[in-house]
Motif scaffolding. Sequence first.
Motif, PDB file in Angstrom:
ATOM      1  N   THR A 142       0.824  -1.204   0.000  1.00  0.00           N
ATOM      2  CA  THR A 142       0.000   0.000   0.000  1.00  0.00           C
ATOM      3  C   THR A 142       0.861   1.259   0.000  1.00  0.00           C
ATOM      4  O   THR A 142       0.570   2.234  -0.703  1.00  0.00           O
ATOM      5  CB  THR A 142      -0.945   0.002   1.217  1.00  0.00           C
ATOM      6  N   ASP A 170      -5.808  -3.733  -3.696  1.00  0.00           N
ATOM      7  CA  ASP A 170      -5.053  -2.609  -3.139  1.00  0.00           C
ATOM      8  C   ASP A 170      -4.885  -1.501  -4.174  1.00  0.00           C
ATOM      9  O   ASP A 170      -4.952  -0.310  -3.848  1.00  0.00           O
ATOM     10  CB  ASP A 170      -3.691  -3.084  -2.650  1.00  0.00           C
ATOM     11  N   ALA A 173      -8.071   0.392  -4.238  1.00  0.00           N
ATOM     12  CA  ALA A 173      -8.254   1.210  -3.038  1.00  0.00           C
ATOM     13  C   ALA A 173      -7.402   2.471  -3.080  1.00  0.00           C
ATOM     14  O   ALA A 173      -7.844   3.533  -2.632  1.00  0.00           O
ATOM     15  CB  ALA A 173      -7.909   0.382  -1.799  1.00  0.00           C
TER      16      ALA A 173
END
Length: 272
Positions: A142, A170, A173
Motif C-alpha cells: 500500500t 489494493d 483502493a
Amino acid sequence: MIILAATPIGNLGDASARLVEVLSAATVVAAEDTRVAQRLLAGLGIENRPRLIPLHEHNERERAGELVELARDTDLVVLSDAGMPTVSDPGFPLVEAAAAAGVGVTIIPGPSAVLSALAVSGLPTDRFTFEGFLPRKQGERTAALRALAAEPRTMVFFDSPNRLADSLADLAAVFGADRRAVVCRELTKLFEEVRRGTLAELAEWAAPGVRGEIVVVVAGAPARDADPEAALAQVLALVADGMRLKDAAAEVAEATGLGKRDLYQAALASRR
C-alpha cells in the motif's frame, strides 16, 4: 564479451535466428536455471553442449567478478529463464561489474513481457514506467502504491497469480476503483488472455483465483487542474531549499502538467 540473450517468454517460435546461432557456438553460458537452459537448447534443436554456470538472485553478486574475468577471454552468454536478462531477472550486477571493469557487453534483443503487455494493453504507450513486483506484505504494498498514485505515465507491474487478487484490490483502493487497467496472462502461450477493465472489475474477476505468468498494466493518473500560483510557490520553496531554479521548474512542471518554461519565467519575475 558478455552477451545478454533474450529468450522466448512462452512460444519457442519467438527465438531469433541470431539466438540460435549464438547458442549453437557458445562455450560458456551463465543461466538463471541450468535445467531451463538445457530444455531451451533441446527445444531449439541445438546439439551444442556449452559449460553451464548457475547465475541467479542468490549468487549473482558473489559470482559477478569471477564471470567478468572469464568474459575477458571468451564470450559469456547470459540467459534468464524467459525474456530479457537484467529486467526483473538476474544479470544487472554482472553488467554493472563489467561496465566498471571495461569488459564489453552486447545484446541479442528479443521477447520482453514488459513491452509485450504494454503493446497489447490498449493503454497509452508513449510514456510508461516499469515497477517490477509489488511488495508481498500489504502494508508495504500500500505504501508503494501511494507513492505512485499521482504517476501520470502508464505503469507496468509483474505479479504472482497467488497475490494478484490482493494486489488488484489494493490498487483499486489507492488509485481509485475506476482507474483503467489490463491483466495479461500467459502471454504468447496456449492459454494467453488479455483481460481489460477497471481495477475494481479486475479485482472481482481475479478473486476466485488466477493461474499463469501475470503482467498488470495500469493507466496513469488523470491530469489535474493545477493552480499556477500554488505551483509557483512550490518552485520557490524548492529553490529556497537549495535546488536549481531550472530543476525546480522541471520537477513541478512534471507533477502538475504546467509548462516548465512558464514556471521558470514566473519564478524569475517574482524575484524582481
